[in-house]
Design an enzyme around this catalytic site. Structure first.
Site, PDB file in Angstrom:
ATOM      1  N   GLY A  36       0.811  -1.218   0.000  1.00  0.00           N
ATOM      2  CA  GLY A  36       0.000   0.000   0.000  1.00  0.00           C
ATOM      3  C   GLY A  36       0.845   1.269   0.000  1.00  0.00           C
ATOM      4  CG  LEU A  38       1.579   4.359   6.006  1.00  0.00           C
ATOM      5  CD1 LEU A  38       1.807   5.869   6.029  1.00  0.00           C
ATOM      6  CD2 LEU A  38       0.679   3.948   7.162  1.00  0.00           C
ATOM      7  CG  HIS A 268      -1.863  14.576  13.284  1.00  0.00           C
ATOM      8  ND1 HIS A 268      -1.616  13.258  13.613  1.00  0.00           N
ATOM      9  CD2 HIS A 268      -2.109  14.576  11.940  1.00  0.00           C
ATOM     10  CE1 HIS A 268      -1.704  12.515  12.519  1.00  0.00           C
ATOM     11  NE2 HIS A 268      -2.008  13.286  11.493  1.00  0.00           N
TER      12      HIS A 268
END
Length: 791
Positions: A36, A38, A268
């Site tokens: 994938g 990532l 985040h």
């Protein structure tokens, strides 16, 4: 033996001190989703970096890439990625070539699709260990797959792929971890049925960003300087920002489900916020202590309201959604691609300090930073040009954790020279030479002490290293995750249908997305150009006449925002007149959702309100502890009392919680409240009572066919509600009718039917309790918005 050959080769190149030291055991790393995006961009490089760093550690490794793709094409895809792996610039070319070659030999591909595939993988790992004569240290399973696949994969690992007793299991999970509190709880429950908490490592890659990861160590190492100033008396505001120039093209299927708040702010930026606001534990390296301090910081955050956020969406987003998701041309998306959110903490340290969290796509620059701006109380008599400007107390004082990109294009910690010279760890951070041409937040770089990492590292490389070392303090625990969703979900629900402001994207945005803080709320500074989409549609302002009476009493009607503004002004005028006449003002307030916006309006816009001379009473209360979020007093405190200066002894909550039990008749809570009213309120006649109306016609906590409170001599009664929590305490209708003034507030389309019904019925309090509101010697005024009045 394959592993022995690899170790001998690495030993020959001088990477290992001796084979005898390779005795700590074997680690199998399984990367699910190995082909994938990532994995291609970050994870394989991070695993290769781990191998380079730990090849001399005494552990041996194998790396298993896994995906749903069949064996041959999957293997080809994976090795195409592995062949492009790079070493750091400071690595010698010869050693790099050897390590890369050995990493490829230690890596293999597996199709993991069925339960049998996992059984086969487990058998291969066990067989390899047996052949090589190695003891198993542990297994890492990295889930680089969509969350909907987590449960099935977790079931297979738990049943077929666990390491033997004595070896550890570490399961790495990528966000998103749910899209609201309920879905996060459900996913957490499912995962907990397969893995223990200490086995799960939830990744927020921002915790691997070097500037973010250094916030806590920086606070710890600079306690002597920060302790006196890291608080509301010295900090003016805090900005936590992540801006991107790219848009969501190619990712709209994800973005339509999540949007910018779920994608960036909930995780985040919130984690960065926690590192700033939490109290420092005695040991910042102990994950358990850090977690407890974070959870306490979450509990101190004030609830977010709709007015806590401004939302935007870049103009081409809708067409991208239509194209990529095959939506109709008239499809309208309310997904925000930009958000600015104002957060307050009610802790003693941070009360009153605004924390601004901002993120968006298609903005003017790519940059991330955490900026702590300090108050400046200095006045400098001498001209700046005639003295040492670098240490001038009149210059801006700030600490900036510069996450990356932007003007500096690298991680850094900046401290204004007029604050202090910070203590920084020599081995990992070094003072940078100031580039005078660069300016950060309007100041030349020379005005700061600037520190950058000795070795800049990718966030995933850092996090994968921490997984290997079992450092849980760099990861999100279940408790931490649910606390974050508990904080963000109410805002997400309140804005789910709110249309965001459209912006063109990039430098063309100009001032469109600028926003300001006003009385605890945020709003865009520039009005949005508005088109009248339905000019033929009849609006309430088009009605020539709206009756000025409702049930033979004065009626005030307007759009809800204007109505609340008018009501707040009328309450303040009544309070000021009453205080001028008798020295004090007794105000009884109802609970429920309708008064919340009124409370907020009073708190944020009415600074001349005579709070010092006002007594606050409750019209009704739910039989729950006053600290429970269901409590009317809790809502009143959150939205009004904590923001205004009402003397402590002038606040009168209902005594529902006595003798460690709730609303028990023998405790005589109703009698206590009635006696308090008789003692303090002249003739037991409140100066103003604020009521609402339920869809069934109830008011206060007086419900249709209630056995108590609708008549009789009792001033305060216990009642039963048809909805939970059932038990309530309420002022009785006779006591309410002794008030000098009663205001009834009715808001929203959901109240249209009861409003219409009440306009037609007479005095029937047993059927519709609010119809019995009729002050014997006072005045009743109805405040009904257009939606309730006209539908």
């Amino acid at each position: 033996k394959m592993l022995s050959r690899v170790l001998c080769t690495v030993l020959f190149m001088g990477a290992l001190p001796s084979l005898a030291e390779v005795s700590q055991g074997h680690i199998s790393v399984v990367l699910l989703g190995a082909t994938g995006d990532l994995a291609k961009k970050y994870l394989w490089q991070g695993l290769f970096q781990l191998y380079m760093d730990q090849v001399s550690s005494g552990h041996s490794f194998t790396f298993h890439g896994a995906a749903l793709t069949a064996q041959e094409p999957g293997q080809r895809l994976m090795f195409d990625v592995l062949k492009k792996l790079a070493c750091p610039s400071d690595e010698s070319p010869n050693r790099c070539a050897v390590l890369k070659d050995q990493f490829l030999k230690l890596s293999r591909y597996h199709q993991l699709k069925t339960a049998e595939n996992y059984t086969v993988l487990n058998r291969e790992i066990e067989m390899l260990l047996h052949q090589e004569g190695l003891k198993e240290a542990g297994r890492i399973f990295y889930f680089s797959v969509p969350p909907f696949a987590y449960t099935e994969i977790a079931r297979h690992i738990n049943s077929s792929c666990r390491p033997p007793p004595g070896a550890w299991l570490r399961v790495v999970l990528e966000k998103p971890f749910g899209h609201d509190l309920e879905s996060a709880q459900q996913l957490a429950t499912e995962l907990r049925s397969f893995f223990r908490e200490e086995e799960m490592y939830r990744v927020d890659h921002y915790l691997g960003k070097q500037a973010v990861a250094h916030i806590l160590p920086f606070r710890d190492q600079n306690r002597q300087f920060l302790d006196p100033i890291w608080n509301r008396h010295h900090v003016e505001r805090v900005e936590i920002v992540l801006k991107e120039t790219v848009d969501a093209k190619g990712r709209t299927s994800f973005y339509e489900q999540y949007g910018v708040i779920r994608d960036v702010l909930q995780n985040h930026l919130t984690e960065s916020l926690m590192f700033l606001t939490m109290e420092l534990p005695a040991n910042v390296s102990r994950a358990e202590e850090v977690l407890q301090c974070k959870l306490q910081a979450f509990q101190s955050l004030r609830r977010l309201e709709k007015t806590s956020a401004v939302l935007g969406q870049y103009q081409s987003y809708a067409s991208q959604v239509q194209e990529e998701l095959q939506k109709a041309q008239d499809y309208i998306s309310t997904t925000p691609t930009f958000a600015g959110v104002l957060i307050h903490s009610d802790s003693l340290r941070w009360e009153g300090v605004p924390f601004l969290l901002t993120s968006g796509k298609a903005l003017d620059e790519r940059v991330g930073y955490v900026r702590v701006l300090f108050k400046n109380r200095a006045y400098c008599t001498q001209s700046e040009t005639l003295r040492d400007a670098g240490h001038s107390q009149c210059k801006t004082k700030q600490i900036i954790f510069y996450i990356g990109h932007g003007a500096l294009n690298s991680p850094a910690v900046l401290v204004s020279r007029n604050l202090f010279r910070p203590v920084m760890p020599e081995g990992s951070w070094s003072e940078a030479v100031a580039q005078s041409a660069l300016h950060i937040f309007g100041q030349p770089l020379s005005d700061y002490y600037v520190y950058s990492p000795v070795r800049e590292r990718d966030a995933y490389s850092i996090l994968i290293s921490n997984i290997y070392h079992g450092r849980k303090d760099f990861f999100i625990t279940t408790e931490n995750l649910l606390a974050s969703w508990r904080f963000w979900t109410p805002l997400l629900e309140s804005i789910s249908h709110q249309p965001p402001r459209l912006y063109p994207g990039g430098v063309e945005n100009q001032h469109l997305l600028d926003f300001e803080m006003v009385s605890g709320e945020v709003a865009f500074t520039v009005a949005e150009p508005v088109e009248l989409l339905n000019p033929s549609r009849q609006m309430p302002s088009d009605y020539k006449t709206i009756q000025s009476k409702f049930r033979q009493s004065p009626l005030v009607s307007a759009w809800s925002e204007d109505l609340i503004s008018q009501m707040a002004s009328d309450i303040e005028k009544t309070a000021s007149r009453t205080v001028a006449h008798s020295g004090q003002f007794h105000l009884a307030l109802s609970g429920g959702s309708s008064p919340v916006v009124l409370f907020q309006r009073l708190a944020r816009h009415h600074y001349t309100f005579p709070w010092k001379h006002t007594h606050i009473w409750l019209v009704d209360e739910r039989c729950v502890p006053l600290t429970d979020t269901e409590s009317n007093f809790f809502s009143l405190h959150s939205h009004l009392l904590q923001s205004v200066r009402v003397p402590y002894f002038n606040v009168h909550p209902m005594p529902v919680h006595l003798n460690q039990r709730l609303c028990v008749e023998e405790d005589r809570g109703t009698e206590l409240y009635a006696k308090e009213i008789m003692a303090l309120v002249a003739n037991a006649s409140f100066d103003l009572v604020l009521l609402g109306v339920g869809t069934d016609g109830h008011t206060a906590s007086l419900f249709p066919h209630s056995e108590t409170g609708l008549e009789g001599a009792q001033a305060v009664v216990l009642t039963e509600s048809p909805v939970k929590p059932h038990q309530r305490m309420s002022l009785s209708l006779p006591l309410i009718n002794r008030a000098r003034q009663v205001f009834v507030l009715v808001l929203g389309k959901g109240k249209h039917d009861i409003t219409t019904l009440l306009s037609r019925v007479g005095h029937q309090p047993r059927k519709w309790p609010v119809s019995g509101v009729s002050p014997s010697s006072g005045h009743l005024v109805w405040y009904v918005d257009y939606e309730a009045l006209l539908g």
